[in-house]
Write a protein that holds these residues in place. Sequence first.
Motif, PDB file in Angstrom:
ATOM      1  N   SER A 149      12.696 -10.350   0.541  1.00  0.00           N
ATOM      2  CA  SER A 149      12.134  -9.073   0.101  1.00  0.00           C
ATOM      3  C   SER A 149      10.824  -8.820   0.828  1.00  0.00           C
ATOM      4  O   SER A 149      10.227  -9.738   1.402  1.00  0.00           O
ATOM      5  N   GLY A 150      10.393  -7.575   0.755  1.00  0.00           N
ATOM      6  CA  GLY A 150       9.140  -7.212   1.388  1.00  0.00           C
ATOM      7  C   GLY A 150       7.969  -8.004   0.833  1.00  0.00           C
ATOM      8  O   GLY A 150       7.138  -8.537   1.582  1.00  0.00           O
ATOM      9  N   TYR A 177      -0.023  -0.523  -0.598  1.00  0.00           N
ATOM     10  CA  TYR A 177       0.991  -1.088  -1.499  1.00  0.00           C
ATOM     11  C   TYR A 177       1.683  -2.230  -0.770  1.00  0.00           C
ATOM     12  O   TYR A 177       2.139  -2.062   0.364  1.00  0.00           O
ATOM     13  N   HIS A 178       1.759  -3.387  -1.425  1.00  0.00           N
ATOM     14  CA  HIS A 178       2.372  -4.536  -0.768  1.00  0.00           C
ATOM     15  C   HIS A 178       3.423  -5.257  -1.612  1.00  0.00           C
ATOM     16  O   HIS A 178       3.989  -6.238  -1.147  1.00  0.00           O
ATOM     17  N   GLY A 179       3.670  -4.831  -2.868  1.00  0.00           N
ATOM     18  CA  GLY A 179       4.753  -5.457  -3.626  1.00  0.00           C
ATOM     19  C   GLY A 179       4.421  -5.708  -5.076  1.00  0.00           C
ATOM     20  O   GLY A 179       3.400  -5.234  -5.595  1.00  0.00           O
ATOM     21  N   GLU A 251       3.638   3.911  -0.121  1.00  0.00           N
ATOM     22  CA  GLU A 251       3.443   4.367  -1.503  1.00  0.00           C
ATOM     23  C   GLU A 251       2.148   5.159  -1.642  1.00  0.00           C
ATOM     24  O   GLU A 251       2.028   6.017  -2.505  1.00  0.00           O
ATOM     25  N   ASP A 279       1.954  -4.452   8.039  1.00  0.00           N
ATOM     26  CA  ASP A 279       3.028  -4.358   7.054  1.00  0.00           C
ATOM     27  C   ASP A 279       3.870  -3.138   7.435  1.00  0.00           C
ATOM     28  O   ASP A 279       3.530  -2.002   7.117  1.00  0.00           O
ATOM     29  N   ILE A 281       6.978  -2.739   6.546  1.00  0.00           N
ATOM     30  CA  ILE A 281       8.137  -2.826   5.663  1.00  0.00           C
ATOM     31  C   ILE A 281       8.759  -1.454   5.426  1.00  0.00           C
ATOM     32  O   ILE A 281       9.975  -1.311   5.394  1.00  0.00           O
ATOM     33  N   GLN A 282       7.925  -0.427   5.301  1.00  0.00           N
ATOM     34  CA  GLN A 282       8.460   0.924   5.105  1.00  0.00           C
ATOM     35  C   GLN A 282       8.520   1.716   6.423  1.00  0.00           C
ATOM     36  O   GLN A 282       9.410   2.515   6.637  1.00  0.00           O
ATOM     37  N   LYS A 308      12.830  -3.539   4.071  1.00  0.00           N
ATOM     38  CA  LYS A 308      13.547  -2.273   3.812  1.00  0.00           C
ATOM     39  C   LYS A 308      14.695  -1.928   4.787  1.00  0.00           C
ATOM     40  O   LYS A 308      15.823  -2.262   4.516  1.00  0.00           O
TER      41      LYS A 308
END
Length: 469
Positions: A149-150, A177-179, A251, A279, A281-282, A308
């Motif tokens: 997961s991220g 936002y990191h999780g 986010e 990061d 991730i998105q 993601k």
Amino acid sequence: MTDTIDASAAAPATTPATEQVTAPVYTVTQERRIVTAIPGPKSQELHQRRLAVVPPGVSSALPVYIAKANGAVLVDVDGNQFIDLGAGIGVTTIGHTETAVIAAAASQLQDVVHTLFTITPYEEYVRVAELLAEHTPGDFAKRTVLVNSGAEAVENGVKIARKYTGRSGVAVLEHAYHGRTNLTMAMNFKAAPYSTGFGPFAGDIYRAPNSYPYHDGLSGAEAAARTINYLEKTVGAADLACLVVEPIQGEGGFVIPAEGYLPALQEWCTAQGVVFIADEIQSGMARTGEYFASTHFGLVPDMVLTAKGIAGGLPLAGVTGRATIMDAAQPGGLGGTFGGNPVAAAAAVAVFEQIEKGALLGEAARIEQTLTTGLRALQDKYDIIGEVRGIGAMMAIELVEPGTGSTTKTPHAEAVSAIAAYAAQRGVLILTAGTYGNVLRFLPSLAISDELLEDALAVLDEAFAQLAR
Ligand SMILES: *Cc1c(COP(=O)(O)O)cnc(C)c1O
């Protein structure tokens, strides 16, 4: 279904590289279609069952239960079809149930589903690491560890940076936002709903001001000086292991930093021996029209975090970094039971292949163009649209209270909720974002057609008109 899979699996071997990629065949008509009230009776029935067994902490933005998804369309259990402008928060970037991804995963399911890479390894993991080394920015030796997961990628990135530097401090930015794991909750800007009541939290996290041109009006150099000054005074570089930044904050509301901001931070990190972690991730995996958004800003991060969109909907995440940094972790120090699962890894290889051979990066530019034009036209009509921003298929509008667009830019969260709710009733799934909940974000699949985008924009126009009334 078998036919589709066979045809696709055979395609790479028989199709000359120069030949045009054939138009995708969709198993769901790519159109919006509402046939019941939203949510429909079957969704409502499922929702009652869910409430009895799933805690409210896991909430759903739109409680319509999805039975099928294909391309850029979701079909619910009542037969309603939604234009999906969220792609599961930027996960099904190359399309829902994309043929090549399904074929690769199905084929892998026949061969091997699990061994645990840290017991007996397999090729798919290695191939994903090779592809990440090739496509992340930077022409140096890299290593990748795959996780689930991220948030787990963020945790591992921090862990490795600490081991490499021998320092413990972790710097993050406002609106980040990191999780939702313990460490990442402490790294988020927003407490509610992510961390309220869930402490105690991990220590040694320092939150520096970011660059948010719409609100701070600072140039990249000014914003970077502010961030660096904060870090030097409040933490001191000598105690900082890493700075973790989202090149485009997700986010936080798709905040695009002022020009020169991120390169200045990276330069400072390099000079101070602080590991610069992007990061992505998105923002990564072709979403912005480059493999990674870092490229738009001229960044060459020491470490890139992916999740993601990497595996077309299957759970997979990665930490890719300079070999010198990644090799600091001792054997056995990294890993986990499901990390780099063969099926998810095979799907990720297919995602990379689709990006490599198709015109997907160009599709992101097309989507940016269509959305920018449409959203600017709406901004001309409705003064609560304070800003239209974004890159590629990662676009957003920030809504402000009427008449405050050129003064206080007061967040208008109620308008965002009302518009998202109106759009959902008419078959357009649109996600919200922003620290103040006043951002509508558009992160459709790269498979979405201009027709679907125009149709969604027309629904948005109606929603704004309704609100103005
Ligand atoms: C979603 C997200 C995460 C967390 O990923 P999960 O897979 O939900 O744990 C971390 N960072 C960014 C930028 C994200 O968008």
